[in-house]
Design an enzyme around this catalytic site. Sequence first.
Site, PDB file in Angstrom:
ATOM      1  N   GLY A  93       6.293 -10.533  29.536  1.00 47.68           N
ATOM      2  CA  GLY A  93       7.173  -9.436  29.122  1.00 47.68           C
ATOM      3  C   GLY A  93       8.637  -9.812  29.181  1.00 47.68           C
ATOM      4  O   GLY A  93       9.501  -8.996  29.540  1.00 47.68           O
ATOM      5  N   ASP A 146      -6.905 -12.218  32.678  1.00 49.95           N
ATOM      6  CA  ASP A 146      -6.044 -11.166  33.204  1.00 49.95           C
ATOM      7  C   ASP A 146      -6.927 -10.090  33.814  1.00 49.95           C
ATOM      8  O   ASP A 146      -7.386  -9.173  33.130  1.00 49.95           O
ATOM      9  CB  ASP A 146      -5.165 -10.605  32.085  1.00 49.95           C
ATOM     10  CG  ASP A 146      -4.300  -9.449  32.570  1.00 49.95           C
ATOM     11  OD1 ASP A 146      -4.397  -9.093  33.770  1.00 49.95           O
ATOM     12  OD2 ASP A 146      -3.543  -8.895  31.757  1.00 49.95           O
ATOM     13  N   ASP A 166      -3.893 -15.937  25.602  1.00 49.33           N
ATOM     14  CA  ASP A 166      -2.999 -15.008  26.289  1.00 49.33           C
ATOM     15  C   ASP A 166      -3.762 -13.732  26.651  1.00 49.33           C
ATOM     16  O   ASP A 166      -4.379 -13.101  25.781  1.00 49.33           O
ATOM     17  CB  ASP A 166      -1.825 -14.687  25.348  1.00 49.33           C
ATOM     18  CG  ASP A 166      -0.747 -13.857  26.006  1.00 49.33           C
ATOM     19  OD1 ASP A 166      -0.524 -14.030  27.222  1.00 49.33           O
ATOM     20  OD2 ASP A 166      -0.108 -13.058  25.292  1.00 49.33           O
ATOM     21  N   HIS A 167      -3.706 -13.347  27.914  1.00 47.86           N
ATOM     22  CA  HIS A 167      -4.352 -12.106  28.380  1.00 47.86           C
ATOM     23  C   HIS A 167      -5.822 -12.003  27.999  1.00 47.86           C
ATOM     24  O   HIS A 167      -6.273 -10.954  27.503  1.00 47.86           O
ATOM     25  CB  HIS A 167      -3.617 -10.855  27.862  1.00 47.86           C
ATOM     26  CG  HIS A 167      -2.258 -10.656  28.455  1.00 47.86           C
ATOM     27  ND1 HIS A 167      -2.058 -10.265  29.750  1.00 47.86           N
ATOM     28  CD2 HIS A 167      -1.024 -10.820  27.915  1.00 47.86           C
ATOM     29  CE1 HIS A 167      -0.765 -10.183  29.995  1.00 47.86           C
ATOM     30  NE2 HIS A 167      -0.109 -10.526  28.898  1.00 47.86           N
TER      31      HIS A 167
HETATM   32  O1  G3H Z   1       1.809 -12.185  27.084  1.00 48.33           O
HETATM   33  C1  G3H Z   1       2.763 -12.020  26.298  1.00 48.33           C
HETATM   34  C2  G3H Z   1       4.043 -11.607  26.793  1.00 48.33           C
HETATM   35  O2  G3H Z   1       4.056 -11.239  28.097  1.00 48.33           O
HETATM   36  C3  G3H Z   1       5.085 -11.165  25.854  1.00 48.33           C
HETATM   37  O3  G3H Z   1       5.827 -10.058  26.269  1.00 48.33           O
HETATM   38  O4  G3H Z   1       6.347  -9.071  24.061  1.00 48.33           O
HETATM   39  O5  G3H Z   1       7.532  -8.338  26.103  1.00 48.33           O
HETATM   40  O6  G3H Z   1       7.956 -10.599  25.149  1.00 48.33           O
HETATM   41  P1  G3H Z   1       6.977  -9.495  25.343  1.00 48.33           P
HETATM   42 ZN    ZN Z   2       1.927 -10.738  28.767  1.00 46.25          ZN
END
Ligand code: G3H
Ligand code: ZN
Length: 299
Positions: free
Chosen positions: A207, A104, A82-83
């Site tokens: 998000g 990212d 992730d990212h």
């Molecule tokens: O990459 C992880 C997410 O975009 C999680 O976002 O913590 O706002 O659910 P969040």
């Molecule tokens: Zn994210």
Amino acid sequence: MPLVSSKELLEYAQQAHFAVGAFNADSMEMLQAVVEVAEEERAPVIVQVSEPTIRYAGLALPAGMVKIAAAEVDVPVVLHLDHGTSLEQNAHALRAGFTSLMIDGSRLPYDDNVAVTRQVVQMAHAAGIPVEAELGKVLGQGVSPNEVRAAMTDPEQAAEFVRAAGCDSLAIAVGSIHAMTGREAELDVDRVQAIARCVRLPLVLHGSSGVKHESVIAAIAYGVCKVNVATYLRQGFMDVLRAEMAACPDEVDFRKLFAPAREAAKERVREKIRLFGASGRIDGHGGFRSPPTLRRSPH
Ligand code: G3H
Ligand code: ZN
């Protein structure tokens, strides 16, 4: 089952108009919550490991735990970075056995985002692993509505970006904000629809914890196939953990406190998997149910 790639999974979700839940597993308990619920719900799932978690726990241990957890269930589990913010980080994840990557480059100038995404794609595709990229910026808490709007993904630029970068899925900025603790954000659903018209790849919503459920459902109807959730699970875990610690201030066996917190996280994972329409998609042999039960045109 052995880990699976996100490629076929997201294509199936795209065709069937549901979204795969992509949950950040920051600890063993969160990983267990995600994978156990996926099996109970007969849902495919993406387990995400982020750079902050890699800084906290290293790369090999989370990767190893996800592989073992996946092997114990008979629903598809993806291990996703992730990212990821660099080619090097993606190379490390690839070597550690991740079955899905993310670069990212959204904070970079457009041309640099294209360039680094292309590099990661070339490396990952040589190993048969798909790559998620991001265009537009999903910002963090504390930003103004104008900043959120200014950072949104431009549909035509998105089309040009995926052509140039060659990624397999695209994270888009359409009104969500990372790490919101309330659920007040509304997505620009027209923009999701416009992007889906220009970009035929699976779209990814980041998000999502702070996004109204109606907005999430609408975004999925228009082409979002992967929804990332982290904060909402952490909140559920921590609310119960805090209550347990207050109720048992002298307890030293942390497992007794973690167990109910893990149960709370499980119920939040279940809520999201159902919201995303991912429940019941996997048959008793671990295969995709066919034909897809939901067929709605997004256009
Ligand atoms: O990459 C992880 C997410 O975009 C999680 O976002 O913590 O706002 O659910 P969040
Ligand atoms: Zn994210």
